[in-house]
Design a protein around this motif. Structure first.
Motif, PDB file in Angstrom:
ATOM      1  N   ILE A  88      -0.306   3.561   0.348  1.00 50.81           N
ATOM      2  CA  ILE A  88      -0.584   2.138   0.501  1.00 50.81           C
ATOM      3  C   ILE A  88       0.244   1.377  -0.533  1.00 50.81           C
ATOM      4  CG2 ILE A  88      -2.924   2.565   1.370  1.00 50.81           C
ATOM      5  CD1 ILE A  88      -4.016   1.594  -1.327  1.00 50.81           C
ATOM      6  N   ARG A  89       0.465   0.103  -0.261  1.00 55.59           N
ATOM      7  CA  ARG A  89       1.212  -0.750  -1.186  1.00 55.59           C
ATOM      8  C   ARG A  89       0.277  -1.230  -2.306  1.00 55.59           C
ATOM      9  NH1 ARG A  89       2.184  -2.994   3.916  1.00 55.59           N
ATOM     10  NH2 ARG A  89       3.961  -1.972   4.877  1.00 55.59           N
ATOM     11  N   ASN A  90       0.844  -1.858  -3.312  1.00 57.19           N
ATOM     12  CA  ASN A  90       0.047  -2.373  -4.433  1.00 57.19           C
ATOM     13  C   ASN A  90      -0.968  -3.417  -4.000  1.00 57.19           C
ATOM     14  OD1 ASN A  90       2.184  -0.995  -5.708  1.00 57.19           O
ATOM     15  ND2 ASN A  90       1.702  -2.079  -7.574  1.00 57.19           N
ATOM     16  N   ASP A  91      -0.697  -4.105  -2.893  1.00 62.89           N
ATOM     17  CA  ASP A  91      -1.635  -5.115  -2.421  1.00 62.89           C
ATOM     18  C   ASP A  91      -2.715  -4.494  -1.513  1.00 62.89           C
ATOM     19  OD1 ASP A  91      -0.262  -4.547  -0.081  1.00 62.89           O
ATOM     20  OD2 ASP A  91       0.549  -6.565   0.171  1.00 62.89           O
ATOM     21  N   HIS A  92      -2.767  -3.168  -1.500  1.00 66.43           N
ATOM     22  CA  HIS A  92      -3.750  -2.367  -0.753  1.00 66.43           C
ATOM     23  C   HIS A  92      -3.521  -2.352   0.749  1.00 66.43           C
ATOM     24  CE1 HIS A  92      -6.533  -3.115  -4.412  1.00 66.43           C
ATOM     25  NE2 HIS A  92      -5.631  -2.193  -4.663  1.00 66.43           N
ATOM     26  N   GLN A  93      -2.394  -2.866   1.183  1.00 66.29           N
ATOM     27  CA  GLN A  93      -2.047  -2.800   2.600  1.00 66.29           C
ATOM     28  C   GLN A  93      -1.482  -1.429   2.915  1.00 66.29           C
ATOM     29  OE1 GLN A  93      -2.728  -5.245   4.938  1.00 66.29           O
ATOM     30  NE2 GLN A  93      -3.880  -5.927   3.145  1.00 66.29           N
ATOM     31  N   ASN A 129       1.208   2.789  -4.353  1.00 64.55           N
ATOM     32  CA  ASN A 129       2.448   2.562  -5.093  1.00 64.55           C
ATOM     33  C   ASN A 129       2.125   2.269  -6.558  1.00 64.55           C
ATOM     34  OD1 ASN A 129       4.041   2.926  -2.857  1.00 64.55           O
ATOM     35  ND2 ASN A 129       4.604   0.788  -2.629  1.00 64.55           N
ATOM     36  N   ASP A 130       2.935   2.826  -7.453  1.00 65.41           N
ATOM     37  CA  ASP A 130       2.708   2.672  -8.891  1.00 65.41           C
ATOM     38  C   ASP A 130       3.249   1.380  -9.471  1.00 65.41           C
ATOM     39  OD1 ASP A 130       1.421   5.089  -9.113  1.00 65.41           O
ATOM     40  OD2 ASP A 130       3.198   6.180  -9.729  1.00 65.41           O
ATOM     41  N   GLY A 131       4.087   0.700  -8.737  1.00 64.59           N
ATOM     42  CA  GLY A 131       4.698  -0.512  -9.280  1.00 64.59           C
ATOM     43  C   GLY A 131       5.138  -1.443  -8.175  1.00 64.59           C
ATOM     44  N   TRP A 132       5.924  -2.422  -8.568  1.00 62.79           N
ATOM     45  CA  TRP A 132       6.326  -3.478  -7.628  1.00 62.79           C
ATOM     46  C   TRP A 132       7.819  -3.493  -7.334  1.00 62.79           C
ATOM     47  CZ3 TRP A 132       2.481  -5.921  -5.249  1.00 62.79           C
ATOM     48  CH2 TRP A 132       1.225  -5.915  -5.857  1.00 62.79           C
TER      49      TRP A 132
END
Length: 182
Positions: A173-178, A158-161
Motif C-alpha cells: 500500500i502507499r503511504n496514504d494507505h491506498q 511504502n517507507d517514504g514518499w
C-alpha cells in the motif's frame, strides 16, 4: 562479517562465532518454548547453510531464512533469484545429513519506483505498480513450488514518499494507505 572478525560476506572464521552464539540463543529459546521454530538468517541467497550444517549448530537449526531479493537489474525476474537455483542442492544436503531444516523467505519484495538521476542506488529494477503485482505472484508461486514453506513480503506500506527511491516503494500500500495492485 567484517575482515576484523575473520572473513567477509562470503563467510569465514566469523561464522564459527556466529554459529556458537546462535546455538546458545536457540537453546535458550527452546528451553523457554520447546516447540518454537527458530530462524537462522542467511543473506540474499542460500550462502551460509553448508557451513552451518558442518558446525555444532546443525542440530538446533529449524529454519534457514534468506532474504531473496533480486538485487541486481541484470537479474530482475523471480526465476533468476539464486535461492531457487540453490534449492535442489539445499534439499540434497538436508537429505544426506538427515536435517529437518525448512526454508522460510524472511524478506522479499519488488520496488515500484522510477529510476532517474536522483535514484540513490543502481540496485533493483525500476517497476510500475502493475509489474510489482505481477512479480509478487510469480515469485510466490515459484518459491512455493521449490519447497519454500513461508514467505514474508517486505514491506506492507511504502517507507517514504520519494518516487525515485527504491527503499521507499516496496509497500503493498502507499503511504496514504491506498492499495497498490499488489
Amino acid at each position: 562479517w567484517s575482515e576484523a572478525l575473520g572473513g567477509g560476506w562470503q563467510g569465514g572464521e566469523w561464522l564459527k562465532t556466529f554459529a556458537d552464539y546462535g546455538r546458545q540463543v536457540t537453546d535458550a529459546l527452546h528451553q523457554a518454548d520447546p516447540g518454537a521454530k527458530v530462524l537462522w538468517e542467511d543473506i540474499d541467497q542460500l550462502l551460509w547453510y553448508r557451513d552451518f550444517a558442518g558446525m555444532d549448530a546443525a542440530k538446533v537449526i529449524d529454519v534457514i531464512s534468506p532474504h531473496s531479493y533480486n538485487l541486481h537489474p541484470s537479474r530482475p525476474y523471480p526465476e533468476q533469484q539464486p535461492t531457487l537455483q540453490q534449492m535442489r542442492d539445499f534439499q540434497a544436503l538436508m537429505a544426506e545429513r538427515n536435517l529437518p531444516w525448512e526454508v522460510w523467505i524472511g524478506e522479499v519484495g519488488f520496488s515500484s519506483f522510477r529510476r532517474d538521476d536522483k535514484t540513490p542506488t543502481q540496485f533493483y529494477t525500476a517497476l510500475t505498480e502493475a509489474e510489482q503485482a505481477q512479480l509478487l505472484v510469480r515469485m510466490m508461486v515459484l518459491q512455493l513450488a521449490h519447497g519454500v514453506r513461508r514467505i514474508f513480503w517486505y514491506d506492507f506500506m511504502n517507507d517514504g514518499w520519494e518516487p525515485n527511491n527504491p527503499e521507499h516503494n516496496f509497500g503493498l500500500i502507499r503511504n496514504d494507505h491506498q492499495p497498490k495492485p499488489a
